[in-house]
Structure formats: C-alpha cells, structure tokens
Design a protein around this motif. Structure first.
Motif, mmCIF file in Angstrom:
data_model
loop_
_atom_site.group_PDB
_atom_site.id
_atom_site.type_symbol
_atom_site.label_atom_id
_atom_site.label_comp_id
_atom_site.label_asym_id
_atom_site.label_seq_id
_atom_site.Cartn_x
_atom_site.Cartn_y
_atom_site.Cartn_z
ATOM 1 N N TRP A 221 1.003 -1.082 -0.049
ATOM 2 C CA TRP A 221 -0.006 -0.071 -0.165
ATOM 3 C C TRP A 221 0.914 1.512 -0.045
ATOM 4 C CZ3 TRP A 221 -0.302 3.942 3.409
ATOM 5 C CH2 TRP A 221 -1.334 5.013 3.332
ATOM 6 N N SER A 225 1.107 3.975 -3.074
ATOM 7 C CA SER A 225 0.679 5.409 -2.592
ATOM 8 C C SER A 225 1.676 6.340 -3.065
ATOM 9 C CB SER A 225 0.503 5.695 -1.058
ATOM 10 O OG SER A 225 -0.447 4.631 -0.741
ATOM 11 N N PRO A 252 -7.309 -1.108 -7.780
ATOM 12 C CA PRO A 252 -7.858 0.191 -7.205
ATOM 13 C C PRO A 252 -8.753 0.294 -6.146
ATOM 14 C CG PRO A 252 -7.492 0.099 -9.453
ATOM 15 C CD PRO A 252 -7.259 -1.235 -8.972
ATOM 16 N N GLU A 253 -9.642 -0.633 -6.107
ATOM 17 C CA GLU A 253 -10.765 -0.739 -5.329
ATOM 18 C C GLU A 253 -10.325 -0.797 -3.748
ATOM 19 O OE1 GLU A 253 -10.740 -2.752 -7.943
ATOM 20 O OE2 GLU A 253 -12.013 -1.348 -9.084
ATOM 21 N N ASP A 254 -9.252 -1.881 -3.806
ATOM 22 C CA ASP A 254 -8.707 -2.156 -2.507
ATOM 23 C C ASP A 254 -7.753 -0.850 -2.095
ATOM 24 O OD1 ASP A 254 -9.888 -4.819 -2.125
ATOM 25 O OD2 ASP A 254 -8.256 -5.760 -2.862
ATOM 26 N N LYS A 256 -8.543 2.083 -2.470
ATOM 27 C CA LYS A 256 -9.562 3.134 -2.181
ATOM 28 C C LYS A 256 -9.897 2.737 -0.891
ATOM 29 C CE LYS A 256 -13.142 5.346 -4.444
ATOM 30 N NZ LYS A 256 -14.433 5.115 -5.551
ATOM 31 N N GLU A 257 -10.203 1.365 -0.359
ATOM 32 C CA GLU A 257 -10.692 0.993 0.831
ATOM 33 C C GLU A 257 -9.486 1.256 1.779
ATOM 34 O OE1 GLU A 257 -11.507 -3.219 1.661
ATOM 35 O OE2 GLU A 257 -11.394 -2.771 3.912
ATOM 36 N N ASN A 259 -7.492 3.523 1.801
ATOM 37 C CA ASN A 259 -7.354 5.034 1.877
ATOM 38 C C ASN A 259 -8.212 5.500 2.963
ATOM 39 O OD1 ASN A 259 -5.082 5.059 -0.075
ATOM 40 N ND2 ASN A 259 -6.410 5.630 -1.708
ATOM 41 N N HIS A 260 -9.255 4.896 3.180
ATOM 42 C CA HIS A 260 -10.329 5.296 4.299
ATOM 43 C C HIS A 260 -9.814 4.928 5.751
ATOM 44 C CE1 HIS A 260 -12.296 6.181 0.703
ATOM 45 N NE2 HIS A 260 -12.767 7.290 1.397
#
Ligand SMILES: NC(=O)c1ccc[n+]([C@@H]2O[C@H](COP(=O)([O-])OP(=O)(O)OC[C@H]3O[C@@H](n4cnc5c(N)ncnc54)[C@H](OP(=O)(O)O)[C@@H]3O)[C@@H](O)[C@H]2O)c1
Length: 275
Positions: A221, A225, A252-254, A256-257, A259-260
């Motif tokens: 990650w 990043s 990209p989905e993981d 994004k997850e 990143n939250h």
C-alpha cells in the motif's frame, strides 16, 4: 503499478534518486543490526535508514563494507540527533556519523526532528554539509506543514525528503499534498505501524485474498501510494518477506478502501504540537 521492482527508485529534487524500499534499523541492537543489513543487501535492498541516536551506525557501516557491494550502489541515510542541533554542532555531528559509518559521504542526511529554536540553524549547516560533499542530499524528518513553511521561507535548498510516520492508520493527506506541491518526497516510517496493527482484521482479510502476509499488504500500500518506505525487521525471514511485494498489486478498489482507514493512530513521537 505491477512494474514496481525492488530496484525501483524515485528522483529527488537534488540530482539523486532514492530506492523506494529501504531497511529501517531503529531498535536493532548492534549485532542484530549488522546481520539485518547483511541479509537485506543480499536480498536486494539498496537503501538503509539509520540515525545517530540508534547507536548502530558502526554496525551498518561494517555490514555495508563487508557486503562486497560497491558503496556507490547503496543509498545510505543517517540523521542529525536533537542534542546535536545548531549550526556548529551539526557540522561536528556529521563528521562523527561518517566516522562511525566508515564512509566519507551519506546519500541523505536528515534533521531527525524539528527542534524549536534550533532547526533553522541546523538546516543552514546541512546546506553547507551538502556543498562540502558530505551528504549527497539533505532532508528533514517529522516536519509538519508549519515547520516546512518556515524552512522554505528562509533556505537556499528545498529538502529532498520528509520522513514521517505514515501508514494506513495514520494518513496526513494535507502534509502529503504539501510535500508533493513543493517537490519534497514523503517517506513513510513505521509503515507497519511499529508492528501494532498487523493483526487488524481488514489487513488479514486482504492478505488472505492476495495470498500474501499482513506486512506485505501494508508495504505494498505504501509503495502504490507513491511513498518511499522503510520497514524495520531484525529477523532474516521477515526482512526477505518485506521485500517480496513485487509479484502482486492491490486493485484500485482495495487501495481506495485502505485510503479510508486513517484513524490518526500515531505510534511514535508527535511533532504536531512542536512550535
Ligand atoms: N525519523 C523518525 O523519527 C523515525 C521514527 C520511527 C521509525 N523510523 C524509521 O523507520 C523504520 C521503521 O519503523 P519502525 O521500526 O518504527 O516500525 P515498522 O517497520 O512499522 O515495524 C517494525 C516492527 O514490526 C515487526 N515486523 C517487521 N516485519 C514484520 C513482518 N513481516 N511480520 C511481522 N512483524 C514484522 C518488527 O519486528 P522484528 O524486528 O522482530 O521483525 C518490529 O517490531 C525504523 O527502523 C527507522 O529506520 C524513523
């Protein structure tokens, strides 16, 4: 991002590139540190992150010397300790570090912490140290936006890098954006949250999905990043494991997850209150 490799580097603003993955050696005791650096270099790492205060510069230097790898192929970082900050003190401190490291230059010299009333003079010393060739590049660590704003107002050289605590559970996006805007690389220290979040069930779920370990998910990650990342281990298998992150990429989905997941979880010292 699957094109990332252990040899991947990123350009700094100071005519030198830094390998994206490095080995951290904080809390590695002298003998452990020597072995850790040796194993890391054998495993393909070409970036070692130490500091005067870690008390292991001599072991890092010896392991580099014994590795047989040309010094020019290794990116070596050390840091100016708080008690040595100031214009004259910093110039003495780099000589002590170089002597312990057994080399006549480091690839990057960092101000370890933004000590009030001292950091400006320390930076002037680092500018001189770079001009003298004792550090190929210079940067800072634990600098927050106000510290960087102050430094940029009054300096000849923009720091090449800002090394800060950064992992999915501590993501300071304004700082990251500020660094990007000013051409300063962000380097993620404690990328495994100092080992304190490896059991997080969301990390475990992703690790199972990718058939990788929890540590590998966190390191990947960081890399995806765009951060320089320096996981620490004294354990030979884990040193290799932490570099085995190039045969998969987070979707990209993981990304994004993850990143939250920020929860301002800080494991090391807090520079946000330093004026
Ligand atoms: N500039 C600064 O102020 C600052 C502050 C903190 C850190 N740093 C730098 O950043 C480096 C890394 O940060 P850090 O040392 O705080 O923490 P980290 O890399 O986030 O985590 C290190 C911890 O995780 C364990 N570990 C490592 N790989 C593992 C794996 N694959 N599986 C399970 N556990 C694993 C290590 O234990 P083992 O060693 O037993 O494997 C250690 O306890 C430091 O060594 C230092 O170079 C800089």
């Amino acid at each position: 991002m699957s094109e990332l490799k252990i040899t991947s580097t990123i350009a700094t603003n100071q005519s030198i590139s830094v390998p994206l993955l490095g080995l951290g050696v904080w809390k590695s005791r002298p003998k452990e540190c020597y072995e850790a650096v040796k194993v890391a270099l054998e495993s393909g790492y070409r970036h070692i992150d130490t500091a005067a205060i870690y008390g292991n510069e001599a072991d890092v230097g010896k392991a580099i010397g014994d590795s047989g790898i040309p010094r020019s192929e290794i990116f070596l970082v050390t840091k100016l300790w708080n008690a040595d900050q100031g214009f004259d003190e910093a110039q003495k401190a780099i000589d002590v570090s170089l002597n312990k490291l057994g080399t006549d230059y480091v690839d990057m010299y960092l101000i370890h912490f933004p000590v009030s009333g001292k950091r400006k003079d320390s930076w002037k010393a680092l500018e001189k140290i770079q001009k003298e060739g004792k550090a190929k590049s210079i940067g800072v660590s634990n600098f927050m936006i106000p510290h960087l704003e102050e430094l940029l107002q009054d300096s000849q050289i923009v720091p090449a890098m800002n090394q800060v605590e950064y992992h999915p559970f501590l993501q300071d996006l304004p700082l990251k954006e500020y660094c990007e805007k000013n051409g300063i690389l962000l380097e993620a220290y404690s990328p495994l949250a100092h080992g304190q979040k490896l059991e997080d069930e969301r990390v475990t779920r992703l690790a199972k999905n990718y058939n990788k370990t929890n540590a590998q998910i966190l390191i990947r990650w960081s890399l995806q990043s765009g951060n320089v990342v320096i996981p620490k281990s004294k354990n030979p298998n884990r040193i290799k494991e932490n570099a085995d992150v190039y045969d998969f990429s987070l979707t990209p989905e993981d990304m994004k997850e993850i990143n939250h997941w920020n929860e301002n979880f800080r494991t090391c010292w807090d520079p946000t209150t330093v004026v």
